[in-house]
Each structure stands twice: as C-alpha cells, then as structure tokens.
Design an enzyme around this catalytic site. Structure first.
Site, PDB file in Angstrom:
ATOM      1  CD1 TRP A  99      -2.019  -2.247   1.859  1.00 44.92           C
ATOM      2  CD2 TRP A  99      -2.973  -1.299   0.079  1.00 44.92           C
ATOM      3  NE1 TRP A  99      -3.026  -3.077   1.417  1.00 44.92           N
ATOM      4  CE2 TRP A  99      -3.629  -2.525   0.337  1.00 44.92           C
ATOM      5  CE3 TRP A  99      -3.405  -0.524  -1.006  1.00 44.92           C
ATOM      6  CZ2 TRP A  99      -4.690  -2.993  -0.453  1.00 44.92           C
ATOM      7  CZ3 TRP A  99      -4.460  -0.989  -1.783  1.00 44.92           C
ATOM      8  CH2 TRP A  99      -5.080  -2.204  -1.510  1.00 44.92           C
ATOM      9  CG  ASP A 166      -2.757   4.095   4.421  1.00 45.14           C
ATOM     10  OD1 ASP A 166      -3.761   3.948   5.127  1.00 45.14           O
ATOM     11  OD2 ASP A 166      -2.488   3.368   3.439  1.00 45.14           O
ATOM     12  CE  LYS A 190      -7.912  -2.185   5.649  1.00 47.34           C
ATOM     13  NZ  LYS A 190      -8.281  -3.258   4.805  1.00 47.34           N
TER      14      LYS A 190
HETATM   15  N1  PMP Z   1      -3.859   1.276   2.791  1.00 49.27           N
HETATM   16  C1  PMP Z   1      -3.904   0.177   3.567  1.00 49.27           C
HETATM   17  C2  PMP Z   1      -2.928   0.054   4.694  1.00 49.27           C
HETATM   18  C3  PMP Z   1      -4.853  -0.818   3.304  1.00 49.27           C
HETATM   19  O1  PMP Z   1      -4.898  -1.912   4.072  1.00 49.27           O
HETATM   20  C4  PMP Z   1      -5.762  -0.653   2.236  1.00 49.27           C
HETATM   21  C5  PMP Z   1      -6.835  -1.667   1.918  1.00 49.27           C
HETATM   22  N2  PMP Z   1      -6.707  -2.894   2.397  1.00 49.27           N
HETATM   23  C6  PMP Z   1      -5.651   0.486   1.457  1.00 49.27           C
HETATM   24  C7  PMP Z   1      -4.718   1.441   1.776  1.00 49.27           C
HETATM   25  C8  PMP Z   1      -6.577   0.706   0.303  1.00 49.27           C
HETATM   26  O2  PMP Z   1      -7.799   1.087   0.797  1.00 49.27           O
HETATM   27  P1  PMP Z   1      -9.063   1.304  -0.111  1.00 49.27           P
HETATM   28  O3  PMP Z   1      -9.481  -0.045  -0.621  1.00 49.27           O
HETATM   29  O4  PMP Z   1     -10.051   1.914   0.844  1.00 49.27           O
HETATM   30  O5  PMP Z   1      -8.699   2.216  -1.214  1.00 49.27           O
END
Ligand code: PMP
Length: 356
Positions: A99, A166, A190
């Site tokens: 991510w 994030d 989450k």
């Molecule tokens: N950052 C992290 C740490 C994640 O775990 C996730 C999704 N699992 C995301 C970003 C992406 O999130 P989204 O699907 O809401 O765009």
C-alpha cells in the site's frame, strides 16, 4: 455454527453496528424513512455527521486546529489527493509495504519523490529504520500498519516536516498522539465501519499549502469548507461508523481497546512461537502487527497449508488465508474480533499440531 471473521477488510464489525444499521435501513429513529432514503442535507443526517465527528474527536483526542472528513474513493483516492494537494517541490515516503508503494506510485505522477527507506527486497518483513527525513520535503508519508505483511509502526514518529499517515488498518486500535501528524487517513472498512467511506483527519494549517490548481473532488480544502458535504456522502456507511464509535466509547475508549488488542495479539503470537508447525515471517518482533497477524508453516510442514485452511473453515474460522504475495495465513484481529475468536483459532492450531 458461530463463525469468526478474520477477513482483512471489509472485516468483522461489532454486532451492535450491524443491528443498528439494519434497523436504520428500515426506519431511522422512528422517522418512517430509511437512512438510505433521507437527504444528506436533512436535520437527521446533519446530526449523524456531527455526532460521528464529535465522537471520533473525543476518542482519538484530536486537538483543535484539525478537521475531520468523511470521503469516498477509499484510501486509494487519497494516495492521489495527497500529492495533488501537498507536493510542491519534493515528497518523502517510507516504503513499508504494497500500500505504501501504491501511494508512492501516485505521488510520482505528480512530482519528485524521495523514498527514504524500503524493505521491499526482504518482502517487507520489517519496517525500515535508520533513515533520514529530508528537511526540504513538503511532507513525509508513512503507512502505520501494513495490512498484507503484518507489520506495524506502533509509535508516533517525530518528523521535521509534516507527517502524513495511512492508518487504514490500525486507526482506533490504540491511543495516538494526533498532534504529531498533519494528516491521518484511511478507508473505514477495518476498524471504523463498512466499505464505501474513508476518513481524513487533517491539520487546518496544511490547507494553506494547497497552492496549485487541484481537481475539486481531490482538494481537501473543498471538503473541509463543505464539511464533507460537497457532494452526496455515503450516508449509510457514515451511520455505521457512528455505531462503531459509540460501541468503542461504551467499551472504554482507545486505552481499553488497546489493552484487549494487545491481549489478543499476544495470545496468537505466543502460540505461533510455541507451536512446532508455525512461524512468523516478520523478522523483527517489535514490528509485528497487533491487527494483522501473519504466520506461515515452517518449510518442512508447508504441504499442510490447504489442510489447515480446510480444518479452520470447518471450525467456522473464516478468512485466514494469507495474501497471495506472502502465502500462509493472516488472522486480521481488528477491534471487533472478540477474544473468543482468537482463542478458537489458537485451539485449532493446537489440535492440528497434535494430529501431525
Ligand atoms: N492502505 C492500507 C494500509 C490498506 O490496508 C488498504 C486496503 N486494504 C488500502 C490502503 C486501500 O484502501 P481502499 O481499498 O479503501 O482504497
């Protein structure tokens, strides 16, 4: 059979969140209308939005000078919003997982990016340390919990430039010193609520740094000025977040949930260490996430993987298959996962070991 949901997101929510949302879908507070039907500019929704922000502020002890936003597009859209808004000269990023690397990819489309540390070559089995944050960067971006690899940065860093985090997968899992951050953001799906809404806690002084033309929907300033109502927000998802926040407050807030989270993670990591079949791929123990517990079979037992997944499924333990880039298993034990769920998983691991 009672099922325990270990999925990484969307993931387990408190039962009261599900119940209250279901009720509000049929009839919101006796109004005769569904939360799905009411106007986002109605008094009823105004109250829901305000209470959600107030509770988030109270639980995270967010100081004045910060605005709270509920947005759409997930954490992924904010990967792009951040450089559009704040990258003027150069941005610094820590590459601690997939991510993080996706956030870096978006920033590179906008400007100069310096990756100050990366554990990519070691398949992200630890959080990079001993790096220098350039003092001339517009901001420094981190990922507090790496959902896929099961590593977590458990302390609030000090940064010479605005710190952006994030926190999709560990928000509200522990008390945080919000004042150390210029932006904390993430998807809600989450620890906060269902998919379809994302949150941002932004320091108001950051908004002055938005000097380039930015597409309206990517502009944090527009969303702050319009109190998350520039366009139609995901009303029902925000309503669900509110129910989770109330649940968390009733439980005693972040100190209380952190204690429970430490207990749950401690139980599971102890079993991984004790059990002859399993091991943690995270090489630095202090980096082990208390939200996503990743574990694998030791090489000599690797062929048992499918069998263990079958056994777990038969016991109602859902969603423990690891991410394809890591393999093995991942138990996502977010706030709403009860201690009994972790105990059931530990019991399954013990039983499996006794049969090998
Ligand atoms: N950052 C992290 C740490 C994640 O775990 C996730 C999704 N699992 C995301 C970003 C992406 O999130 P989204 O699907 O809401 O765009």
């Amino acid at each position: 059979m009672k099922k325990y949901n270990f999925n990484p997101g969307p993931s387990v929510l408190p039962e009261i969140t599900l119940k209250k949302t279901a009720e509000a879908i049929l009839d919101l507070n006796g109004s005769g209308l569904s939360i799905l039907e009411i106007s986002h500019r109605s008094k009823d929704f105004e109250a829901i939005l305000k209470e959600s922000k107030d509770l988030l502020r109270e639980l995270l002890d967010i100081p004045s000078g910060y605005s709270i936003l509920f947005l759409q597009g997930g954490a992924s859209l904010q990967f792009a919003m951040i450089p559009y808004c704040f990258l003027n000269k150069k941005a610094a990023y820590l590459d601690s997982g997939s991510w993080a690397s996706k956030a870096i990819k978006e920033a590179k489309m906008v400007g100069d990016v310096q990756v100050v540390g990366s554990s990519k070559e070691q398949n992200y089995t630890f959080i990079p340390k001993n790096y220098t944050i350039p003092a001339d960067a517009d901001y420094f971006h981190i990922t507090t919990n790496n959902t896929i690899y099961g590593t977590e940065l458990k302390t609030d860093l000090s940064s010479p430039v605005p710190l952006l985090a994030d926190a999709s997968s560990d928000i509200l899992s522990r008390p945080m010193d919000v004042s150390k951050y210029a932006l904390i953001y993430g998807g809600a799906q989450k620890n906060l609520g269902p998919a379809g809404v994302a949150f941002a806690i932004v320091k108001d002084s950051m908004l002055e740094k938005i000097v380039k033309p930015v597409p309206t929907m990517l502009n944090y300033k527009i969303h702050v000025e319009n109190d998350s109502l520039y366009n139609t927000p995901p009303c029902v998802a925000i309503y669900s977040c509110l129910q989770t926040l109330k649940w968390l407050k009733d439980l005693g807030g972040l100190k209380a949930i952190h204690k429970i989270n430490l207990e749950k993670a401690g139980l599971l990591y102890s079993e991984i260490e004790r059990n002859k079949l399993f091991m943690s791929p995270i090489t630095v123990a202090e980096d082990r996430s208390i939200m996503n517990v990743v574990f694998v079979f030791k090489p000599e037992y690797k062929e048992l993987e499918e069998k263990f997944l079958e056994v777990a499924k038969a016991k109602g333990l859902v969603g423990i298959k690891g991410h394809r880039s890591v393999g093995g298993f991942r138990a996502s034990i977010y706030n709403a996962m009860p201690l009994d769920g972790v105990k059931a998983l530990v019991q399954a691991m013990k039983e499996f070991e006794s049969q090998v």
